[in-house]
Design a protein around this motif. Structure first.
Motif, PDB file in Angstrom:
ATOM      1  N   GLU A 239       1.031  -1.249  -0.037  1.00 44.50           N
ATOM      2  CA  GLU A 239       0.189   0.147  -0.003  1.00 44.50           C
ATOM      3  C   GLU A 239       0.889   1.364   0.071  1.00 44.50           C
ATOM      4  OE1 GLU A 239      -3.261   0.401  -0.217  1.00 44.50           O
ATOM      5  OE2 GLU A 239      -3.639  -1.791  -0.369  1.00 44.50           O
ATOM      6  N   LEU A 240       1.978   1.301   0.564  1.00 43.27           N
ATOM      7  CA  LEU A 240       2.731   2.381   0.943  1.00 43.27           C
ATOM      8  C   LEU A 240       3.625   2.739  -0.738  1.00 43.27           C
ATOM      9  CD1 LEU A 240       4.394   2.122   4.242  1.00 43.27           C
ATOM     10  CD2 LEU A 240       2.720   3.681   3.545  1.00 43.27           C
ATOM     11  N   ARG A 241       3.691   1.520  -1.299  1.00 37.16           N
ATOM     12  CA  ARG A 241       4.562   1.825  -2.652  1.00 37.16           C
ATOM     13  C   ARG A 241       3.790   2.685  -3.711  1.00 37.16           C
ATOM     14  NH1 ARG A 241       4.387  -3.349  -4.197  1.00 37.16           N
ATOM     15  NH2 ARG A 241       5.879  -3.927  -2.951  1.00 37.16           N
ATOM     16  N   THR A 242       2.461   2.645  -3.536  1.00 41.49           N
ATOM     17  CA  THR A 242       1.646   3.490  -4.699  1.00 41.49           C
ATOM     18  C   THR A 242       1.963   4.969  -4.252  1.00 41.49           C
ATOM     19  OG1 THR A 242       0.307   1.758  -5.224  1.00 41.49           O
ATOM     20  CG2 THR A 242      -0.476   4.153  -5.879  1.00 41.49           C
ATOM     21  N   PRO A 243       1.508   5.205  -3.075  1.00 43.13           N
ATOM     22  CA  PRO A 243       1.518   6.806  -2.717  1.00 43.13           C
ATOM     23  C   PRO A 243       2.947   7.387  -2.523  1.00 43.13           C
ATOM     24  CG  PRO A 243       1.050   5.409  -0.740  1.00 43.13           C
ATOM     25  CD  PRO A 243       1.039   4.618  -1.939  1.00 43.13           C
ATOM     26  N   LEU A 244       3.983   6.418  -2.452  1.00 40.83           N
ATOM     27  CA  LEU A 244       5.335   6.741  -2.321  1.00 40.83           C
ATOM     28  C   LEU A 244       5.830   7.034  -3.826  1.00 40.83           C
ATOM     29  CD1 LEU A 244       7.288   4.774   0.323  1.00 40.83           C
ATOM     30  CD2 LEU A 244       6.674   7.056   0.389  1.00 40.83           C
ATOM     31  N   ASP A 274      -0.661  13.383  -1.294  1.00 44.43           N
ATOM     32  CA  ASP A 274       0.035  11.973  -1.084  1.00 44.43           C
ATOM     33  C   ASP A 274       0.453  11.983   0.441  1.00 44.43           C
ATOM     34  OD1 ASP A 274      -0.866  11.229  -3.583  1.00 44.43           O
ATOM     35  OD2 ASP A 274       1.189  12.111  -4.671  1.00 44.43           O
ATOM     36  N   VAL A 275       0.992  13.209   0.707  1.00 40.44           N
ATOM     37  CA  VAL A 275       1.455  12.976   2.067  1.00 40.44           C
ATOM     38  C   VAL A 275       0.574  12.658   2.993  1.00 40.44           C
ATOM     39  CG1 VAL A 275       2.857  14.499   4.155  1.00 40.44           C
ATOM     40  CG2 VAL A 275       3.512  14.377   1.542  1.00 40.44           C
ATOM     41  N   ALA A 276      -0.768  13.288   2.880  1.00 37.29           N
ATOM     42  CA  ALA A 276      -1.790  13.321   3.766  1.00 37.29           C
ATOM     43  C   ALA A 276      -2.344  11.853   3.921  1.00 37.29           C
ATOM     44  CB  ALA A 276      -2.932  14.269   3.160  1.00 37.29           C
ATOM     45  N   SER A 280      -2.322   9.445   7.108  1.00 36.95           N
ATOM     46  CA  SER A 280      -3.545   8.626   7.477  1.00 36.95           C
ATOM     47  C   SER A 280      -3.369   7.195   7.523  1.00 36.95           C
ATOM     48  CB  SER A 280      -4.677   9.059   6.453  1.00 36.95           C
ATOM     49  OG  SER A 280      -5.817   8.344   6.992  1.00 36.95           O
ATOM     50  N   LEU A 281      -2.750   6.700   6.645  1.00 37.59           N
ATOM     51  CA  LEU A 281      -2.377   5.235   6.522  1.00 37.59           C
ATOM     52  C   LEU A 281      -1.375   4.623   7.661  1.00 37.59           C
ATOM     53  CD1 LEU A 281      -2.415   2.392   5.467  1.00 37.59           C
ATOM     54  CD2 LEU A 281      -0.485   3.088   3.647  1.00 37.59           C
ATOM     55  N   ALA A 282      -0.577   5.757   7.998  1.00 40.06           N
ATOM     56  CA  ALA A 282       0.434   5.390   9.164  1.00 40.06           C
ATOM     57  C   ALA A 282      -0.164   5.583  10.515  1.00 40.06           C
ATOM     58  CB  ALA A 282       1.727   6.256   9.031  1.00 40.06           C
ATOM     59  N   GLN A 283      -0.922   6.443  10.694  1.00 39.02           N
ATOM     60  CA  GLN A 283      -1.797   6.671  12.081  1.00 39.02           C
ATOM     61  C   GLN A 283      -2.744   5.402  12.146  1.00 39.02           C
ATOM     62  OE1 GLN A 283      -3.658  10.326  11.322  1.00 39.02           O
ATOM     63  NE2 GLN A 283      -1.852  11.462  12.219  1.00 39.02           N
TER      64      GLN A 283
END
Length: 470
Positions: A239-244, A274-276, A280-283
């Motif tokens: 999941e992180l790969r796409t926004p990164l 994208d940072v938001a 949100s994903l990390a939180q």
């Protein structure tokens, strides 16, 4: 103490058993020795008293006559009050060892002579004419030798019993600890990956079998946790790969648009979005991790919130949903407005529930976000908060969209589970990553409640969370 710590459990059990056995057997041997010695002394005393009895009777019946001489082999002596021997058939060593005075009552003495132990009984005889004492002796060598033989037998028997006791303790402890050895070997195989099974459970339903079952349950739980963590890490990485990647592309575009203020602002705005999403994903992942930790340790926060206070959270959640839907319409997401409405039906607003207001607000937000994600541009979302007759709090969020695929319903509350890849652009955050419903289930479960997702017969989806009273 350090030496004992270095010994094996089997050796310590054996030594402890030997120590206990030695104390018990030694005590029994001493008690038996004392009883036999007392019985021997009592026998000699009785025989000596029997030898003295005729002379005592003669002195009392015929005080003026001289006493008769004792027969051969009868060791009797009669002594006057002034210390002179009237009759003396006692061994010389015994005569010298006896007191010269007349005792006040019958006495029994145990004398040690060169020839061995002697038991002597003294019986005082008093009359008007004179006072004397009759001493009768019995050779105690036979009883003493018998006692020595019994003592030797007791010592040998005690040593043999201790040897047998120690061997039995060693054998029994070896048999009892055999399942532990099997569990240790199985644990070594599990630790190096040679096997993926469980620890062996013995055929006996004893403490070691209970220990093996408990450890196997622990192993299964650890495997589940490891698999869950591996899956979460894998899914989170995906999941992180796409926004990164998108964020990297936005920053590259920003560099290329350094001379174009409008293009630079657009690239930076997209990068902020994208940072938001990443934030949100990390939180959400952090919050889910905390829920897992609280569930595993059984240390859920002890909070109680009234139904009236939770109504406020629902109203604030409705306001946030309307603002989000309005912002999405302004950005071109959907041509028609999104209707978000709510109803409240409480039987007793003072009833408390074991959930934090902020956590309940997260449940509302994620359920509404999920309803918007599965709906159409003109979706109508209805929120209902009510109490059941047993005072359980029931939150229902429904939409009139197309609903969700039936194949998605069984896995709807799993992490990173999504009904399809075609998401509305405005849903984002934890819901877009497939974590919203997982968070809902975790928060509801921490409060002792449940979460369900179904399709309505009239169309659309219905998500329900039920929280029991605290």
């Amino acid at each position: 103490m350090r030496l004992l710590r270095r010994l094996s459990v089997r050796a310590r059990i054996t030594l402890g058993s030997l120590l206990v056995g030695a104390v018990v057997l030694a005590g029994a041997a001493v008690a038996l020795h004392l009883q036999i010695a007392h019985a021997t002394l009592e026998t000699d005393r009785s025989l000596a008293a029997a030898d003295a009895a005729p002379f005592v009777s003669d002195l009392r019946g015929n005080p003026g006559e001289a006493p008769d001489r004792p027969a051969a082999g009868v060791l009797v002596g009669i002594r006057s009050a002034d210390g002179d021997w009237v009759v003396d058939a006692l061994p010389r060593a015994v005569s010298r060892a006896l007191p010269t005075t007349v005792p006040g009552d019958e006495v029994t003495l145990r004398l040690r002579t060169p020839r061995g132990p002697v038991t002597v009984v003294g019986v005082p005889v008093r009359s008007a004419d004179r006072t004397s004492v009759v001493w009768a002796a019995r050779d105690g060598r036979a009883g003493h030798e018998t006692l020595e033989r019994i003592d030797r037998s007791l010592v040998v028997g005690t040593l043999l019993a201790l040897t047998a006791f120690g061997l039995a303790a060693w054998l029994l402890s070896t048999i009892a600890l055999r399942p532990v050895s099997r569990m240790r070997r199985a644990a070594e195989d599990l630790s190096v990956g040679r096997t993926a099974g469980h620890l062996p459970v013995g055929p006996s339903d004893d403490e070691l079998a209970d220990l093996a079952r408990t450890l196997n349950t622990f192993i299964d739980r650890q495997r589940e946790n490891t698999e869950r963590e591996r899956r979460i890490v894998s899914d989170a990485s995906h999941e992180l790969r796409t926004p990164l990647a998108a964020l990297t592309a936005r920053l590259e575009l920003a560099h290329r648009s350094a001379g174009d203020a409008v293009a630079l602002e657009g690239a930076l705005t997209a990068a902020e979005a994208d940072v938001a999403r990443l934030t949100s994903l990390a939180q959400t992942l952090l919050e889910l991790s905390r829920l897992d930790e609280a569930t595993d340790t059984g240390r859920a926060p002890a909070v109680t919130t009234t139904a009236e206070a939770l109504v406020t959270e629902v109203m604030q959640g409705v306001d946030r949903a309307r603002m989000t839907a309005g912002a999405g319409a302004q950005d071109g997401v959907g041509a028609a407005p999104v209707d978000v409405d709510f109803t409240v039906d409480l039987l007793d607003p003072t009833v408390g529930y074991g959930i934090d207001p902020a956590a309940f607000g997260r449940i509302v937000d994620n359920l509404v976000t999920n309803a918007l994600a599965h709906g159409t541009a003109a979706t109508a979302v209805t929120i209902e908060l009510a109490q059941t007759p047993d005072r359980a709090l029931r939150l229902v969020v429904e939409d009139d969209g197309p609903g969700v695929p039936e194949t998605f319903l069984p896995v709807a509350f799993e992490r990173f589970a999504r009904a399809d890849t075609a998401r509305r652009a405005g849903t984002g955050g934890a819901g877009g990553a497939g974590l919203g419903l997982a968070l809902v289930r975790g928060l509801a479960g921490q409060a002792g409640g449940t979460a369900t997702l179904t399709n309505r017969r009239t169309g659309g989806a219905s998500a329900a969370v039920v929280v029991p009273p605290a």
